[in-house]
Design a protein around this motif. Structure first.
Motif, short mmCIF file in Angstrom:
data_model
loop_
_atom_site.label_atom_id
_atom_site.label_comp_id
_atom_site.label_asym_id
_atom_site.label_seq_id
_atom_site.Cartn_x
_atom_site.Cartn_y
_atom_site.Cartn_z
N GLY A 84 0.82 -1.21 0.00
CA GLY A 84 0.00 0.00 0.00
C GLY A 84 0.85 1.25 0.00
N LYS A 85 1.91 1.26 0.78
CA LYS A 85 2.81 2.41 0.81
C LYS A 85 3.53 2.57 -0.52
CE LYS A 85 3.88 1.52 5.46
NZ LYS A 85 4.91 1.26 6.43
N LEU A 86 3.93 1.45 -1.11
CA LEU A 86 4.65 1.50 -2.39
C LEU A 86 3.75 2.06 -3.49
CD1 LEU A 86 7.14 0.76 -4.09
CD2 LEU A 86 6.10 -1.48 -4.43
N LEU A 87 2.52 1.58 -3.54
CA LEU A 87 1.61 2.00 -4.61
C LEU A 87 1.06 3.41 -4.41
CD1 LEU A 87 -0.42 -1.28 -5.15
CD2 LEU A 87 1.42 -0.38 -6.56
N LEU A 88 0.73 3.75 -3.19
CA LEU A 88 0.07 5.02 -2.93
C LEU A 88 0.95 6.06 -2.26
CD1 LEU A 88 -3.30 3.56 -1.61
CD2 LEU A 88 -2.81 4.44 -3.90
N GLY A 89 2.13 5.67 -1.82
CA GLY A 89 2.97 6.60 -1.09
C GLY A 89 2.44 6.77 0.32
N SER A 90 3.12 7.52 1.12
CA SER A 90 2.67 7.75 2.48
C SER A 90 2.75 9.24 2.78
CB SER A 90 3.54 6.97 3.47
OG SER A 90 3.22 7.35 4.78
N SER A 91 1.59 9.87 2.83
CA SER A 91 1.56 11.30 3.17
C SER A 91 2.14 11.53 4.54
CB SER A 91 0.12 11.82 3.12
OG SER A 91 -0.36 11.81 1.80
N ALA A 92 1.80 10.66 5.48
CA ALA A 92 2.31 10.83 6.84
C ALA A 92 3.84 10.78 6.86
CB ALA A 92 1.74 9.74 7.75
N GLN A 93 4.41 9.84 6.14
CA GLN A 93 5.87 9.73 6.11
C GLN A 93 6.49 10.99 5.51
OE1 GLN A 93 7.43 6.29 4.11
NE2 GLN A 93 9.53 7.00 4.29
N ARG A 94 5.91 11.51 4.44
CA ARG A 94 6.45 12.72 3.82
C ARG A 94 6.34 13.92 4.75
NH1 ARG A 94 3.10 12.11 -0.90
NH2 ARG A 94 3.27 14.33 -1.22
N ILE A 95 5.23 14.02 5.48
CA ILE A 95 5.09 15.12 6.43
C ILE A 95 6.12 14.98 7.55
CG2 ILE A 95 3.57 16.15 8.18
CD1 ILE A 95 1.21 15.31 6.27
N LEU A 96 6.27 13.77 8.07
CA LEU A 96 7.25 13.53 9.14
C LEU A 96 8.66 13.90 8.70
CD1 LEU A 96 5.89 10.13 10.45
CD2 LEU A 96 6.10 12.22 11.81
N LEU A 97 9.02 13.56 7.48
CA LEU A 97 10.38 13.80 7.01
C LEU A 97 10.62 15.22 6.52
CD1 LEU A 97 10.98 10.47 5.06
CD2 LEU A 97 11.86 11.10 7.31
N ASP A 98 9.60 15.86 5.96
CA ASP A 98 9.80 17.16 5.32
C ASP A 98 9.37 18.37 6.13
OD1 ASP A 98 10.75 15.70 3.18
OD2 ASP A 98 8.90 15.86 2.00
N SER A 99 8.61 18.18 7.19
CA SER A 99 8.14 19.31 7.97
C SER A 99 9.31 20.04 8.64
CB SER A 99 7.16 18.85 9.05
OG SER A 99 6.78 19.95 9.85
N PRO A 100 9.31 21.37 8.58
CA PRO A 100 10.37 22.13 9.23
C PRO A 100 10.19 22.26 10.74
CG PRO A 100 8.83 23.62 8.22
CD PRO A 100 8.38 22.22 7.84
N CYS A 101 9.03 21.84 11.25
CA CYS A 101 8.76 21.94 12.68
C CYS A 101 8.40 20.54 13.21
CB CYS A 101 7.65 22.94 12.97
SG CYS A 101 6.08 22.54 12.22
N PRO A 102 8.33 20.38 14.51
CA PRO A 102 7.99 19.07 15.07
C PRO A 102 6.63 18.58 14.59
CG PRO A 102 8.79 20.53 16.80
CD PRO A 102 8.61 21.38 15.57
N VAL A 103 6.51 17.25 14.48
CA VAL A 103 5.27 16.60 14.06
C VAL A 103 4.87 15.61 15.14
CG1 VAL A 103 4.15 15.13 12.32
CG2 VAL A 103 5.88 16.83 11.61
N LEU A 104 3.61 15.70 15.57
CA LEU A 104 3.04 14.73 16.49
C LEU A 104 2.13 13.82 15.68
CD1 LEU A 104 2.37 13.60 19.30
CD2 LEU A 104 0.65 15.42 19.50
N ALA A 105 2.45 12.53 15.63
CA ALA A 105 1.66 11.55 14.90
C ALA A 105 0.91 10.69 15.91
CB ALA A 105 2.56 10.70 14.02
N VAL A 106 -0.41 10.62 15.76
CA VAL A 106 -1.23 9.86 16.71
C VAL A 106 -2.03 8.79 15.97
CG1 VAL A 106 -1.39 11.76 18.35
CG2 VAL A 106 -3.12 11.52 16.59
N LYS A 107 -2.34 7.73 16.70
CA LYS A 107 -3.18 6.66 16.16
C LYS A 107 -4.60 6.85 16.67
CE LYS A 107 0.48 3.24 16.52
NZ LYS A 107 0.79 1.92 17.08
N ALA A 108 -5.55 6.33 15.92
CA ALA A 108 -6.94 6.35 16.38
C ALA A 108 -7.03 5.54 17.67
CB ALA A 108 -7.86 5.77 15.32
N GLY A 109 -7.83 6.03 18.59
CA GLY A 109 -8.00 5.32 19.86
C GLY A 109 -6.96 5.66 20.89
N SER A 110 -6.02 6.55 20.53
CA SER A 110 -4.97 6.92 21.51
C SER A 110 -5.31 8.22 22.19
CB SER A 110 -3.61 7.01 20.84
OG SER A 110 -3.61 8.02 19.84
#
Length: 131
Positions: free
Chosen positions: A105-131
């Motif tokens: 799925g990541k290979l075919l569609l890419g990962s927006s979350a991964q790109r945001i995590l790697l490219d954002s100039p400021c800290p990124v908080l990534a959360v899962k549903a139910g957390s």
């Protein structure tokens, strides 16, 4: 300063919104809720309908949070829009929701979350549903 939430109408988007509210309150900052869509898909599950945005607006108003909501349609994908906003504004933190995806799925569609995590100039908080 502002806490930016990448919002989609899903359990992951709701988790990001809750975490964004908590962070904005703790930091004494404004919350910016952003929903994006390329506008080229027949049905984009990430596109927030007006009723979704109205509910978010009502919930944030009831919580007494200083907020703004933006919806961007067209051109670029969510990761590009969020990273550009984080680069051009007074964004102190980006909050996004995560969901599990297979390697294929990541290979075919890419990962927006991964790109945001790697490219954002400021800290990124990534959360899962139910957390």
């Amino acid at each position: 300063m502002t806490v930016l939430v990448g919002y989609v109408p899903s359990p992951e988007g709701e988790a990001a919104l809750r975490a964004g509210v908590d962070e904005a309150r703790a930091r004494g900052e404004t919350l910016l809720v952003m929903n994006t869509s390329r506008g080229d898909a027949y049905v984009d599950r990430g596109f927030a309908q007006q009723r979704d945005l109205d509910r978010v607006r009502q919930d944030l108003t009831e919580l007494g949070v200083d907020f703004d909501i933006r919806q961007v349609v067209g051109g670029r994908d969510a990761a590009e829009e969020i990273v550009e906003l984080a680069e051009s504004s007074e964004i102190s933190l980006v909050v996004i929701g995560l969901r599990h995806r297979s390697a294929v799925g990541k290979l075919l569609l890419g990962s927006s979350a991964q790109r945001i995590l790697l490219d954002s100039p400021c800290p990124v908080l990534a959360v899962k549903a139910g957390s």
